[in-house]
Design a protein around this motif. Sequence first.
Motif, PDB file in Angstrom:
ATOM      1  N   ALA A 170       0.840  -1.207   0.000  1.00 37.20           N
ATOM      2  CA  ALA A 170       0.000   0.000   0.000  1.00 37.20           C
ATOM      3  C   ALA A 170       0.871   1.252   0.000  1.00 37.20           C
ATOM      4  CB  ALA A 170      -0.939   0.004   1.205  1.00 37.20           C
ATOM      5  N   ALA A 171       1.960   1.224   0.772  1.00 36.91           N
ATOM      6  CA  ALA A 171       2.871   2.377   0.821  1.00 36.91           C
ATOM      7  C   ALA A 171       3.536   2.596  -0.537  1.00 36.91           C
ATOM      8  CB  ALA A 171       3.919   2.188   1.910  1.00 36.91           C
ATOM      9  N   TRP A 172       3.946   1.512  -1.201  1.00 31.36           N
ATOM     10  CA  TRP A 172       4.594   1.681  -2.499  1.00 31.36           C
ATOM     11  C   TRP A 172       3.643   2.270  -3.527  1.00 31.36           C
ATOM     12  CZ3 TRP A 172       8.818   2.893  -4.486  1.00 31.36           C
ATOM     13  CH2 TRP A 172       8.953   2.898  -5.879  1.00 31.36           C
ATOM     14  N   TRP A 173       2.400   1.782  -3.577  1.00 31.08           N
ATOM     15  CA  TRP A 173       1.454   2.342  -4.549  1.00 31.08           C
ATOM     16  C   TRP A 173       1.259   3.832  -4.273  1.00 31.08           C
ATOM     17  CZ3 TRP A 173       2.577  -1.062  -7.527  1.00 31.08           C
ATOM     18  CH2 TRP A 173       2.246  -2.399  -7.443  1.00 31.08           C
ATOM     19  N   PHE A 174       1.242   4.210  -2.989  1.00 29.59           N
ATOM     20  CA  PHE A 174       1.101   5.622  -2.658  1.00 29.59           C
ATOM     21  C   PHE A 174       2.301   6.420  -3.166  1.00 29.59           C
ATOM     22  CE2 PHE A 174       1.630   9.463  -0.313  1.00 29.59           C
ATOM     23  CZ  PHE A 174       0.358  10.005  -0.341  1.00 29.59           C
ATOM     24  N   VAL A 175       3.507   5.959  -2.842  1.00 24.17           N
ATOM     25  CA  VAL A 175       4.724   6.658  -3.263  1.00 24.17           C
ATOM     26  C   VAL A 175       4.771   6.731  -4.786  1.00 24.17           C
ATOM     27  CG1 VAL A 175       7.257   6.463  -3.345  1.00 24.17           C
ATOM     28  CG2 VAL A 175       6.044   6.104  -1.186  1.00 24.17           C
ATOM     29  N   SER A 176       4.479   5.634  -5.439  1.00 21.13           N
ATOM     30  CA  SER A 176       4.528   5.586  -6.896  1.00 21.13           C
ATOM     31  C   SER A 176       3.494   6.521  -7.523  1.00 21.13           C
ATOM     32  CB  SER A 176       4.306   4.148  -7.373  1.00 21.13           C
ATOM     33  OG  SER A 176       4.452   4.065  -8.766  1.00 21.13           O
ATOM     34  N   MET A 177       2.296   6.560  -6.963  1.00 23.37           N
ATOM     35  CA  MET A 177       1.274   7.471  -7.500  1.00 23.37           C
ATOM     36  C   MET A 177       1.639   8.928  -7.249  1.00 23.37           C
ATOM     37  SD  MET A 177      -2.421   5.657  -7.161  1.00 23.37           S
ATOM     38  CE  MET A 177      -3.200   6.998  -8.059  1.00 23.37           C
ATOM     39  N   GLU A 178       2.194   9.225  -6.090  1.00 23.26           N
ATOM     40  CA  GLU A 178       2.627  10.596  -5.797  1.00 23.26           C
ATOM     41  C   GLU A 178       3.690  11.030  -6.807  1.00 23.26           C
ATOM     42  OE1 GLU A 178       3.402  14.335  -3.858  1.00 23.26           O
ATOM     43  OE2 GLU A 178       1.648  13.048  -3.968  1.00 23.26           O
ATOM     44  N   ARG A 179       4.645  10.156  -7.065  1.00 18.56           N
ATOM     45  CA  ARG A 179       5.699  10.468  -8.038  1.00 18.56           C
ATOM     46  C   ARG A 179       5.125  10.565  -9.453  1.00 18.56           C
ATOM     47  NH1 ARG A 179      10.330   6.296  -5.779  1.00 18.56           N
ATOM     48  NH2 ARG A 179      10.927   7.519  -3.952  1.00 18.56           N
ATOM     49  N   SER A 180       4.160   9.708  -9.779  1.00 20.26           N
ATOM     50  CA  SER A 180       3.539   9.749 -11.108  1.00 20.26           C
ATOM     51  C   SER A 180       2.725  11.021 -11.284  1.00 20.26           C
ATOM     52  CB  SER A 180       2.667   8.513 -11.323  1.00 20.26           C
ATOM     53  OG  SER A 180       3.466   7.350 -11.367  1.00 20.26           O
ATOM     54  N   ALA A 181       2.057  11.461 -10.221  1.00 22.89           N
ATOM     55  CA  ALA A 181       1.318  12.729 -10.281  1.00 22.89           C
ATOM     56  C   ALA A 181       2.297  13.876 -10.528  1.00 22.89           C
ATOM     57  CB  ALA A 181       0.534  12.957  -8.988  1.00 22.89           C
ATOM     58  N   GLN A 182       3.429  13.850  -9.843  1.00 27.30           N
ATOM     59  CA  GLN A 182       4.448  14.878 -10.040  1.00 27.30           C
ATOM     60  C   GLN A 182       4.944  14.865 -11.479  1.00 27.30           C
ATOM     61  OE1 GLN A 182       8.076  14.306  -7.793  1.00 27.30           O
ATOM     62  NE2 GLN A 182       8.734  16.413  -8.129  1.00 27.30           N
ATOM     63  N   ALA A 183       5.248  13.685 -12.006  1.00 25.07           N
ATOM     64  CA  ALA A 183       5.748  13.580 -13.379  1.00 25.07           C
ATOM     65  C   ALA A 183       4.712  14.089 -14.376  1.00 25.07           C
ATOM     66  CB  ALA A 183       6.122  12.129 -13.693  1.00 25.07           C
ATOM     67  N   GLN A 184       3.452  13.756 -14.155  1.00 23.93           N
ATOM     68  CA  GLN A 184       2.418  14.202 -15.091  1.00 23.93           C
ATOM     69  C   GLN A 184       2.215  15.708 -15.016  1.00 23.93           C
ATOM     70  OE1 GLN A 184      -0.952  11.664 -15.554  1.00 23.93           O
ATOM     71  NE2 GLN A 184      -2.190  13.250 -16.514  1.00 23.93           N
ATOM     72  N   LEU A 185       2.210  16.256 -13.819  1.00 21.69           N
ATOM     73  CA  LEU A 185       2.077  17.708 -13.685  1.00 21.69           C
ATOM     74  C   LEU A 185       3.232  18.421 -14.387  1.00 21.69           C
ATOM     75  CD1 LEU A 185       0.929  17.884  -9.957  1.00 21.69           C
ATOM     76  CD2 LEU A 185      -0.451  18.512 -11.954  1.00 21.69           C
ATOM     77  N   LEU A 186       4.452  17.923 -14.218  1.00 24.82           N
ATOM     78  CA  LEU A 186       5.615  18.529 -14.871  1.00 24.82           C
ATOM     79  C   LEU A 186       5.526  18.394 -16.389  1.00 24.82           C
ATOM     80  CD1 LEU A 186       8.462  17.331 -12.493  1.00 24.82           C
ATOM     81  CD2 LEU A 186       7.748  19.702 -12.876  1.00 24.82           C
ATOM     82  N   ALA A 187       5.162  17.198 -16.860  1.00 27.80           N
ATOM     83  CA  ALA A 187       5.079  16.971 -18.306  1.00 27.80           C
ATOM     84  C   ALA A 187       4.010  17.857 -18.937  1.00 27.80           C
ATOM     85  CB  ALA A 187       4.789  15.493 -18.590  1.00 27.80           C
ATOM     86  N   GLU A 188       2.860  17.975 -18.282  1.00 24.28           N
ATOM     87  CA  GLU A 188       1.787  18.799 -18.840  1.00 24.28           C
ATOM     88  C   GLU A 188       2.118  20.286 -18.779  1.00 24.28           C
ATOM     89  OE1 GLU A 188      -1.783  17.438 -16.888  1.00 24.28           O
ATOM     90  OE2 GLU A 188      -1.929  15.707 -18.228  1.00 24.28           O
ATOM     91  N   ALA A 189       2.928  20.685 -17.795  1.00 27.79           N
ATOM     92  CA  ALA A 189       3.347  22.083 -17.731  1.00 27.79           C
ATOM     93  C   ALA A 189       4.282  22.420 -18.902  1.00 27.79           C
ATOM     94  CB  ALA A 189       4.046  22.367 -16.401  1.00 27.79           C
ATOM     95  N   ALA A 190       5.002  21.397 -19.388  1.00 27.14           N
ATOM     96  CA  ALA A 190       5.945  21.614 -20.486  1.00 27.14           C
ATOM     97  C   ALA A 190       5.310  21.424 -21.859  1.00 27.14           C
ATOM     98  CB  ALA A 190       7.131  20.664 -20.338  1.00 27.14           C
ATOM     99  N   GLY A 191       4.191  20.720 -21.919  1.00 29.16           N
ATOM    100  CA  GLY A 191       3.572  20.451 -23.220  1.00 29.16           C
ATOM    101  C   GLY A 191       2.504  19.375 -23.109  1.00 29.16           C
ATOM    102  N   THR A 192       2.352  18.620 -24.169  1.00 29.57           N
ATOM    103  CA  THR A 192       1.360  17.543 -24.212  1.00 29.57           C
ATOM    104  C   THR A 192       2.093  16.207 -24.204  1.00 29.57           C
ATOM    105  OG1 THR A 192      -0.134  18.938 -25.484  1.00 29.57           O
ATOM    106  CG2 THR A 192      -0.596  16.573 -25.483  1.00 29.57           C
ATOM    107  N   PRO A 193       2.020  15.467 -23.098  1.00 25.90           N
ATOM    108  CA  PRO A 193       2.731  14.186 -23.025  1.00 25.90           C
ATOM    109  C   PRO A 193       2.163  13.173 -24.034  1.00 25.90           C
ATOM    110  CG  PRO A 193       1.949  14.865 -20.859  1.00 25.90           C
ATOM    111  CD  PRO A 193       1.330  15.783 -21.856  1.00 25.90           C
ATOM    112  N   HIS A 194       3.035  12.314 -24.524  1.00 25.11           N
ATOM    113  CA  HIS A 194       2.617  11.219 -25.397  1.00 25.11           C
ATOM    114  C   HIS A 194       2.254  10.035 -24.508  1.00 25.11           C
ATOM    115  CE1 HIS A 194       3.843  13.193 -29.096  1.00 25.11           C
ATOM    116  NE2 HIS A 194       4.854  13.682 -28.378  1.00 25.11           N
ATOM    117  N   LEU A 195       1.073   9.483 -24.703  1.00 27.00           N
ATOM    118  CA  LEU A 195       0.609   8.362 -23.898  1.00 27.00           C
ATOM    119  C   LEU A 195       1.229   7.056 -24.380  1.00 27.00           C
ATOM    120  CD1 LEU A 195      -3.210   9.139 -23.601  1.00 27.00           C
ATOM    121  CD2 LEU A 195      -1.341   9.914 -22.129  1.00 27.00           C
TER     122      LEU A 195
END
Length: 170
Positions: free
Chosen positions: A106-131
């Motif tokens: 449960a802790a890993w999924w939380f850490v991983s989702m927090e980091r993924s949210a950060q990565a997505q916010l950064l990517a979207e701030a820079a442009g349109t991420p490729h899925l």
Amino acid sequence: MQTQEKKRKGKKNHKKIHTPRPDVVAACHAHAVHGKAFSSLGRLLDPITQDACAVYEQHTVHRDGAGAVVVEEEAGRQLAAGLGPHKAVIHQNHGIFTVGASVDEAAWWFVSMERSAQAQLLAEAAGTPHLIEPEAARHTREQTGFPLAGWFSFQPLWEEIIRTEPDLFE
């Protein structure tokens, strides 16, 4: 409301998760900055990184009570219903909530989702991420998103906690 009363109600809310999901041993939630920011968007994480693929089609968004403090039993029941069979829920305007068959998972999924949210916010701030294509995202999820993988992935963090925070165990 008294602090003890809040704790009592919080325990009842967590019980609302465990009752319909006997596979859930642990749940993780914290008000981490990137999860809070991403939750305000009211949408799922996109499969833009390998880590985000671990929760691809295994998380949901819960909009009921968006932003409200979850202290009432009914709110806990609604959050559990919003989680459904998934390993995580993004509680809109609140943050990330994850579950697992162990505390480590449960802790890993939380850490991983927090980091993924950060990565997505950064990517979207820079442009349109490729899925990542759905088939590739599902394949990656099958390789990295199962309970033992969550437990295993948390072990380096656990070792770091043991090494740097020995007072926690006194």
